[in-house]
Design a protein around this motif. Structure first.
Motif, PDB file in Angstrom:
ATOM      1  N   ARG A  52       0.824  -1.225   0.000  1.00  0.00           N
ATOM      2  CA  ARG A  52       0.000   0.000   0.000  1.00  0.00           C
ATOM      3  C   ARG A  52       0.852   1.267   0.000  1.00  0.00           C
ATOM      4  N   ALA A  53       2.114   1.135   0.315  1.00  0.00           N
ATOM      5  CA  ALA A  53       2.991   2.305   0.443  1.00  0.00           C
ATOM      6  C   ALA A  53       3.176   3.003  -0.902  1.00  0.00           C
ATOM      7  N   LEU A  54       3.115   4.302  -0.865  1.00  0.00           N
ATOM      8  CA  LEU A  54       3.360   5.111  -2.052  1.00  0.00           C
ATOM      9  C   LEU A  54       4.815   5.569  -2.048  1.00  0.00           C
ATOM     10  N   PRO A  55       5.354   5.896  -3.211  1.00  0.00           N
ATOM     11  CA  PRO A  55       6.734   6.392  -3.249  1.00  0.00           C
ATOM     12  C   PRO A  55       6.887   7.655  -2.412  1.00  0.00           C
ATOM     13  N   MET A  56       7.996   7.761  -1.697  1.00  0.00           N
ATOM     14  CA  MET A  56       8.261   8.944  -0.887  1.00  0.00           C
ATOM     15  C   MET A  56       8.628  10.138  -1.774  1.00  0.00           C
ATOM     16  N   MET A  57       9.244   9.868  -2.879  1.00  0.00           N
ATOM     17  CA  MET A  57       9.628  10.903  -3.834  1.00  0.00           C
ATOM     18  C   MET A  57       9.054  10.475  -5.186  1.00  0.00           C
ATOM     19  N   PHE A  58       9.614  10.986  -6.252  1.00  0.00           N
ATOM     20  CA  PHE A  58       9.158  10.626  -7.586  1.00  0.00           C
ATOM     21  C   PHE A  58       9.643   9.233  -7.943  1.00  0.00           C
ATOM     22  N   GLY A  59       8.928   8.583  -8.832  1.00  0.00           N
ATOM     23  CA  GLY A  59       9.406   7.305  -9.347  1.00  0.00           C
ATOM     24  C   GLY A  59       8.641   6.106  -8.835  1.00  0.00           C
ATOM     25  N   ASN A  60       9.313   4.973  -8.878  1.00  0.00           N
ATOM     26  CA  ASN A  60       8.716   3.680  -8.558  1.00  0.00           C
ATOM     27  C   ASN A  60       9.092   3.216  -7.161  1.00  0.00           C
ATOM     28  N   VAL A  61       8.341   2.230  -6.694  1.00  0.00           N
ATOM     29  CA  VAL A  61       8.635   1.554  -5.434  1.00  0.00           C
ATOM     30  C   VAL A  61       8.831   0.080  -5.755  1.00  0.00           C
ATOM     31  N   MET A  62       9.805  -0.537  -5.120  1.00  0.00           N
ATOM     32  CA  MET A  62      10.053  -1.958  -5.324  1.00  0.00           C
ATOM     33  C   MET A  62      10.188  -2.632  -3.972  1.00  0.00           C
ATOM     34  N   HIS A  63       9.366  -3.644  -3.752  1.00  0.00           N
ATOM     35  CA  HIS A  63       9.414  -4.418  -2.518  1.00  0.00           C
ATOM     36  C   HIS A  63       9.761  -5.852  -2.865  1.00  0.00           C
ATOM     37  N   ILE A  64      10.759  -6.390  -2.211  1.00  0.00           N
ATOM     38  CA  ILE A  64      11.110  -7.797  -2.331  1.00  0.00           C
ATOM     39  C   ILE A  64      10.556  -8.469  -1.079  1.00  0.00           C
ATOM     40  N   ILE A  65       9.682  -9.418  -1.278  1.00  0.00           N
ATOM     41  CA  ILE A  65       9.078 -10.118  -0.150  1.00  0.00           C
ATOM     42  C   ILE A  65       9.577 -11.551  -0.190  1.00  0.00           C
ATOM     43  N   ASP A  66      10.566 -11.826   0.642  1.00  0.00           N
ATOM     44  CA  ASP A  66      11.193 -13.151   0.704  1.00  0.00           C
ATOM     45  C   ASP A  66      10.400 -14.007   1.684  1.00  0.00           C
ATOM     46  N   MET A  67       9.666 -14.954   1.148  1.00  0.00           N
ATOM     47  CA  MET A  67       8.847 -15.827   1.989  1.00  0.00           C
ATOM     48  C   MET A  67       9.337 -17.264   1.874  1.00  0.00           C
ATOM     49  N   SER A  68      10.641 -17.446   1.861  1.00  0.00           N
ATOM     50  CA  SER A  68      11.205 -18.768   1.663  1.00  0.00           C
ATOM     51  C   SER A  68      10.810 -19.747   2.758  1.00  0.00           C
ATOM     52  N   LYS A  69      10.709 -19.288   4.008  1.00  0.00           N
ATOM     53  CA  LYS A  69      10.287 -20.197   5.079  1.00  0.00           C
ATOM     54  C   LYS A  69       8.873 -20.694   4.837  1.00  0.00           C
ATOM     55  N   PHE A  70       8.006 -19.817   4.383  1.00  0.00           N
ATOM     56  CA  PHE A  70       6.630 -20.186   4.098  1.00  0.00           C
ATOM     57  C   PHE A  70       6.563 -21.143   2.916  1.00  0.00           C
ATOM     58  N   MET A  71       7.294 -20.837   1.861  1.00  0.00           N
ATOM     59  CA  MET A  71       7.237 -21.634   0.638  1.00  0.00           C
ATOM     60  C   MET A  71       7.897 -23.001   0.810  1.00  0.00           C
ATOM     61  N   LEU A  72       8.912 -23.083   1.649  1.00  0.00           N
ATOM     62  CA  LEU A  72       9.657 -24.328   1.814  1.00  0.00           C
ATOM     63  C   LEU A  72       9.205 -25.150   3.012  1.00  0.00           C
ATOM     64  N   SER A  73       8.219 -24.652   3.736  1.00  0.00           N
ATOM     65  CA  SER A  73       7.733 -25.351   4.922  1.00  0.00           C
ATOM     66  C   SER A  73       7.045 -26.658   4.533  1.00  0.00           C
ATOM     67  N   ASN A  74       7.295 -27.704   5.332  1.00  0.00           N
ATOM     68  CA  ASN A  74       6.638 -28.984   5.112  1.00  0.00           C
ATOM     69  C   ASN A  74       5.367 -29.130   5.918  1.00  0.00           C
ATOM     70  N   LYS A  75       5.056 -28.146   6.728  1.00  0.00           N
ATOM     71  CA  LYS A  75       3.873 -28.202   7.570  1.00  0.00           C
ATOM     72  C   LYS A  75       2.613 -28.006   6.733  1.00  0.00           C
ATOM     73  N   SER A  76       1.577 -28.691   7.104  1.00  0.00           N
ATOM     74  CA  SER A  76       0.293 -28.488   6.422  1.00  0.00           C
ATOM     75  C   SER A  76      -0.439 -27.330   7.078  1.00  0.00           C
ATOM     76  N   ALA A  77      -1.430 -26.815   6.400  1.00  0.00           N
ATOM     77  CA  ALA A  77      -2.191 -25.681   6.932  1.00  0.00           C
ATOM     78  C   ALA A  77      -2.989 -26.082   8.174  1.00  0.00           C
ATOM     79  N   ASP A  78      -3.293 -27.362   8.319  1.00  0.00           N
ATOM     80  CA  ASP A  78      -4.071 -27.830   9.463  1.00  0.00           C
ATOM     81  C   ASP A  78      -3.227 -28.083  10.705  1.00  0.00           C
ATOM     82  N   ALA A  79      -1.931 -28.166  10.549  1.00  0.00           N
ATOM     83  CA  ALA A  79      -1.058 -28.512  11.692  1.00  0.00           C
ATOM     84  C   ALA A  79      -0.891 -27.376  12.659  1.00  0.00           C
TER      85      ALA A  79
END
Length: 79
Positions: A52-79
């Motif tokens: 939701r964040a807008l650029p503080m100045m002119f131009g673009n905003v880039m967010h890197i969201i590293d969710m490797s723990k979530f993506m590589l987890s072996n746990k099921s959603a029910d656990a």
């Protein structure tokens, strides 16, 4: 939202190379500290606030969201 990229894989070198290319093309080095953020395994509220964040100045905003723990987890959603 103009652009959204989803990268996933185990080859971190290739992932980082592509991220750096996108960053080089879209983020002005002058405002990099304000326009580029990297979040590591954030909570849902942090992701929502980041996109939701807008650029503080002119131009673009880039967010890197590293969710490797979530993506590589072996746990099921029910656990």
């Amino acid at each position: 939202m103009a652009n959204l990229f989803f990268f996933w894989g185990q080859e971190e070198f290739l992932l980082n190379s592509e991220i750096q290319e996108i960053k080089k093309k879209n983020i002005d080095k002058t405002f990099e500290a304000l326009a580029y953020k990297k979040l590591h395994d954030p909570k849902a509220a942090d992701v929502i606030n980041a996109i939701r964040a807008l650029p503080m100045m002119f131009g673009n905003v880039m967010h890197i969201i590293d969710m490797s723990k979530f993506m590589l987890s072996n746990k099921s959603a029910d656990a």
